[in-house]
Design a protein around this motif. Sequence first.
Motif, PDB file in Angstrom:
ATOM      1  N   ARG A  84       0.825  -1.212   0.000  1.00 33.67           N
ATOM      2  CA  ARG A  84       0.000   0.000   0.000  1.00 33.67           C
ATOM      3  C   ARG A  84       0.862   1.266   0.000  1.00 33.67           C
ATOM      4  NH1 ARG A  84      -2.750   0.202   6.022  1.00 33.67           N
ATOM      5  NH2 ARG A  84      -0.857  -0.100   7.240  1.00 33.67           N
ATOM      6  N   TRP A 129       0.132   4.715  -2.094  1.00 39.56           N
ATOM      7  CA  TRP A 129       0.131   6.071  -1.535  1.00 39.56           C
ATOM      8  C   TRP A 129       1.142   6.969  -2.262  1.00 39.56           C
ATOM      9  CZ3 TRP A 129      -3.093   8.800   1.231  1.00 39.56           C
ATOM     10  CH2 TRP A 129      -4.042   8.151   2.015  1.00 39.56           C
ATOM     11  N   PHE A 188      -0.592   7.999  -5.466  1.00 36.19           N
ATOM     12  CA  PHE A 188      -1.659   8.974  -5.256  1.00 36.19           C
ATOM     13  C   PHE A 188      -1.104  10.374  -4.964  1.00 36.19           C
ATOM     14  CE2 PHE A 188      -4.071  11.280  -1.968  1.00 36.19           C
ATOM     15  CZ  PHE A 188      -5.152  11.682  -2.739  1.00 36.19           C
ATOM     16  N   LEU A 189      -0.153  10.473  -4.052  1.00 37.52           N
ATOM     17  CA  LEU A 189       0.373  11.782  -3.661  1.00 37.52           C
ATOM     18  C   LEU A 189       1.093  12.470  -4.819  1.00 37.52           C
ATOM     19  CD1 LEU A 189       1.651  10.956  -0.062  1.00 37.52           C
ATOM     20  CD2 LEU A 189      -0.366  12.310  -0.682  1.00 37.52           C
ATOM     21  N   SER A 193      -7.145   6.131  -7.079  1.00 39.58           N
ATOM     22  CA  SER A 193      -6.116   5.251  -6.512  1.00 39.58           C
ATOM     23  C   SER A 193      -6.661   4.212  -5.530  1.00 39.58           C
ATOM     24  CB  SER A 193      -5.019   6.083  -5.838  1.00 39.58           C
ATOM     25  OG  SER A 193      -4.330   6.859  -6.792  1.00 39.58           O
ATOM     26  N   MET A 199      -4.928   0.491  -0.804  1.00 43.70           N
ATOM     27  CA  MET A 199      -4.497   1.776  -0.285  1.00 43.70           C
ATOM     28  C   MET A 199      -4.755   1.906   1.222  1.00 43.70           C
ATOM     29  SD  MET A 199      -5.390   5.423  -2.025  1.00 43.70           S
ATOM     30  CE  MET A 199      -4.687   6.985  -1.454  1.00 43.70           C
ATOM     31  N   PHE A 200      -5.839   1.249   1.687  1.00 51.06           N
ATOM     32  CA  PHE A 200      -6.206   1.368   3.100  1.00 51.06           C
ATOM     33  C   PHE A 200      -6.169   0.029   3.840  1.00 51.06           C
ATOM     34  CE2 PHE A 200      -8.517   4.750   0.800  1.00 51.06           C
ATOM     35  CZ  PHE A 200      -7.959   5.860   1.413  1.00 51.06           C
TER      36      PHE A 200
END
Length: 507
Positions: free
Chosen positions: A368, A372, A375-376, A477, A488-489
């Motif tokens: 994950r 991240w 995504f960022l 994402s 992601m989570f």
Amino acid sequence: MRAFWGSVFSFFLAFLGWFALAPLGLEVATSINMCENQKFPPAEYPLRPAYLKYKSLKTGLEYCQYGKVKDGDTITDCAAVPADVMSSATATAEEKSPYAPSVLAKCVCTTGTECNGMIANAGVAAVASTIFVRIALGTLLERFGPVNVQASLLTFGAFWVAMAAAISAPWNYALIRFFIGCAGATFVTNQFWCSLMFAPNVIGTANATAAGWGNLGGGVTQIFMISVLFNPMTSSGMEADTAWRVAMIVPAVLFVITAACLKLLCWDTPTAKRFDVSVTGKTKKPSLWDYVEVCSDFRVLVMIMQYSACFGTELAMNNQLATHFRTYFQMDAADASALAGAFGLMNLFARSLGGITSDILFKYMGFRGRIWAQFLSLFFEAIFLFCFGLVDNSQPWYVALAVLVCFSLFVQMAEGTSYGIVPFMNRPQLAVVSALVGAGGNLGAVIAGFCFYRPIDDPLLPFQVHAGYVMFWALLSPCYYWAEHGGMFHGPKEVTSEIKAAEETKV
């Protein structure tokens, strides 16, 4: 490693040749009589919209020297000459005219002109052809291996780069850029080749560095073609029309030399001179059905479109920036190419930084962490692209440069984080996944060209709309989730041997 440097240099030169015509766009337009003031001489066509809007940023003088006549927001004519000027015995003929054609640039090629449309169409053509070639490479790489494919692409590209010296009309300008664009598919080979060579725990860094230093060619060509080739040639007395044509021969020669070196010196894999599909874990022969199988995975489709939002943005900028700085900010060729080159030169470290960030977060957060990082990078790319679209020509050039550098940093990082995820998506179909994601980058450039930069008659709004496109895909994402990798989570439901090996192996 010869394979690493072979993949880097071949992709670097492919990028250099691919976008060699971008900083020379106004020179090409002048040679084939496509500038607005060549097609529509101001003396005969004084009311052309491009003239009525024109203002010299260096002198502050306007074509409509006594003001403009408007119908709503549309400029319809220049204001009449004041009576005192008309009656003055010392006023020149131009001062007694509402129009000042001497203010116009040598080649007027601003937004809305046929000249600008020609350059935009050729830019789209240059990235459109690569979509099809990149998709095809998924099968070709499995059949012929990275070395043979890369050498063939460079050889084919060399012919068309050399043919650019014979451009004589808008149609063959677009056609030649279309065929040169095929060399852009060398990216897929670059990434596939490195994926075969490096272990999972450093594959993000390896892929990002190889691709980033290859992408560096897109920045170098902005400076190389103008400051190293074109300007010295014209300074030595060569006509501008001849100088840009001779300059195009240089990358063509470099293509041929590099193709020969790849064929003679490089291996496909660490242990074998030629590639065997079994090393990826695939047991069946490559076929077109592989593409259907890969595209049935929604996560692959999201990655394709996210890559269109980062690499596609880079390609769009390589096509747009030099002309944007020359026409909107009215810079000379050397200064405009230097600022446009700054965008691509960030590849020296920024794409590698994305890969390194992906690997570091993978080490501490598991898979994950890679999501991240992706995504960022995309999120801040969208923010700074929007900010770049707010920098108008009333502000100093260094404001545009500062925002551009920050924007470029996150564009390249997003490309690096993308290929930190790709090798984990479908290992047996790695060649096809790499090809489709790479093609997505070019698809993004075509979408940007046709939907944002070509139809919108405004110098800044297209950048702002493009930022919205990037943000949309960044927000998808959370769609990434695999039971063995996590999302992601969420962490993985089970730890695979591949992940264990990636965490334990030290290279």
